[in-house]
Design an enzyme around this catalytic site. Structure first.
Site, PDB file in Angstrom:
ATOM      1  CG  HIS A 151     -10.795   4.507 -10.549  1.00  0.00           C
ATOM      2  ND1 HIS A 151     -10.315   5.798 -10.528  1.00  0.00           N
ATOM      3  CD2 HIS A 151     -10.452   3.967  -9.354  1.00  0.00           C
ATOM      4  CE1 HIS A 151      -9.704   6.026  -9.376  1.00  0.00           C
ATOM      5  NE2 HIS A 151      -9.773   4.942  -8.639  1.00  0.00           N
ATOM      6  NE  ARG A 152     -13.732   2.514 -18.196  1.00  0.00           N
ATOM      7  CZ  ARG A 152     -14.523   1.846 -19.035  1.00  0.00           C
ATOM      8  NH1 ARG A 152     -13.978   1.223 -20.094  1.00  0.00           N
ATOM      9  NH2 ARG A 152     -15.827   1.783 -18.829  1.00  0.00           N
TER      10      ARG A 152
END
Length: 409
Positions: free
Chosen positions: A382-383
């Site tokens: 998700h980064r």
């Protein structure tokens, strides 16, 4: 002077054992040449050198276990003169030198009884694992007799010294000889430790999100059946190759899933090198890369996949295959599972999974039909991306598999 160092062959590798040198001082090295064989917990890896030059010195001897980043050898660049190293001064001359300031006294630690001191003037080889064990047991590593290659101190030597200190009968394992391969049990145990370390790091550091998409394979399988019917058995392509090509092309289009997360930032990869999850007969798995997947024809990918699986299961891989996968595919369809949600292999940022192709009842154009489908999943960092882009990425894989002619190009 060029330093050739122990490469990192994956996030689960901290050290490797040099099994064999394939070059000697004075040999000319070309870019991409295999120069050494390094034993890791997963395979005996052919290590390539990506610099050109002439071998000046082999720093690490055969049989030595060293950490990633350790200088294995030095090279002189083309046109560069070999460095002239100063010869050791004779003892009589050294005795006439001014005395150096006395060093602070070292803490007293238990020493193995009867162990001879290290030979002065020569580097003493100690494996990192042996040094850590000696520290934890309070053993003076300088007082441990090395039985490894060229007097190297091994874990067995430290264990032997510790057993003597507590007056227990010593029962050390035979010291490993240069080029000795670990047993299947030893390899399996070390591999589980490596996998545990990498996957623990992944779940600890990477904020995973997961998506799934049911993909109809009817068009791709019909197209592939027609294509294979015109070829001999040896030239036929497996459905898994279509999946690999579709993932490679989609990753080329959605670059945020093809690269690495390093030092709080995403680094896009220059090419698409798809890591292939391969289960090993003795247990465990590896995920070496097939390079430049989008640029390869299906026949070439099939040959690469067949070769990769065979070499992985015989524990013979190349360093470039282990060190640079940019995205991984895990396919557990042959194990009969409907879906697999993988764990990202750091520093990668995505892994695509495929389950078992199966006939399912689907609604198509307002009617009910039985068609072959496969569950495709995505685990992503998700980064580096979000769910919206992840959904588009899976949709692109689906779209490509509905147009198999595009995969042939």
């Amino acid at each position: 002077m060029i330093e050739f160092k122990m490469p990192s062959l994956g996030s689960d590798m901290d050290e490797g054992t040099l099994n064999e040198w394939l070059v000697k001082p004075g040999d000319k090295i070309t870019r991409g040449q295999v120069v050494a064989i390094v034993e890791t917990t997963k395979a005996a890896v052919e290590v390539e050198c990506w610099q050109e030059g002439i071998v000046d010195e082999l720093v690490v001897p055969i049989g030595e276990t060293v950490q990633v980043g350790t200088t294995l050898a030095t090279l002189t660049a083309p046109g560069e003169q070999a460095e002239k190293r100063p010869k050791p001064r004779p003892a009589s001359k050294a005795a006439t030198e001014p005395a150096a300031a006395p060093a602070p006294p070292r803490p007293t630690t238990p020493q193995a009884p009867g162990a001879p001191p290290a030979t002065p003037g020569r580097r003493r080889w100690v494996s990192p694992a042996a040094r850590r064990l000696a520290t934890s047991l309070g053993i003076d590593i300088d007082g441990v007799t090395g039985t490894g290659p060229q007097g190297a101190v091994t874990i067995n030597d430290v264990e032997h010294a510790a057993s003597r200190l507590v007056a227990k009968p010593a029962a050390p394992k035979p010291a490993a000889q240069p080029g000795t391969k670990p047993t299947a049990a030893d390899r399996a145990q070390q591999m589980r430790k490596s996998i545990a370390a990498a996957m623990s790091r992944s779940k600890r550091e990477i904020p995973h999100y997961y998506l799934a998409e049911e993909i109809m394979l009817q068009k791709s399988l019909s197209w592939l059946t027609t294509r294979n019917a015109q070829r001999s058995i040896d030239e036929r392509v497996l459905p898994a190759v279509l999946l690999l090509k579709a993932v490679g092309l989609a990753a080329q289009r959605f670059g945020e899933f093809n690269g690495f997360w390093r030092e709080d930032g995403f680094e896009p990869a220059n090419g698409v090198h798809v890591g292939v999850g391969i289960s090993l007969r003795g247990g465990g798995l590896v995920a070496p890369a097939i390079h430049d997947v989008p640029e390869k024809k299906l026949d070439e990918l099939m040959n690469d996949l067949t070769d990769l699986v065979a070499r992985a299961r015989s524990f013979s891989l190349r360093s470039s295959e282990m060190s640079d996968p940019t995205i991984t595919v895990t396919n557990l369809g042959d194990q009969g599972v409907d879906a697999v949600f993988g764990v990202i292999y750091p520093p990668q940022v995505a892994i695509v999974g495929f389950g078992q192709p199966a006939e399912r009842v689907c609604v198509i154009d307002g009617g009910i039909r039985v068609v072959t489908t496969v569950q495709a999943t995505l685990a992503a960092d998700h980064r580096a991306s979000d769910g919206h882009r992840g959904a588009l990425f899976l949709a692109a894989i689906n779209e490509l598999l509905q147009q198999p002619d595009l995969l042939e190009k």
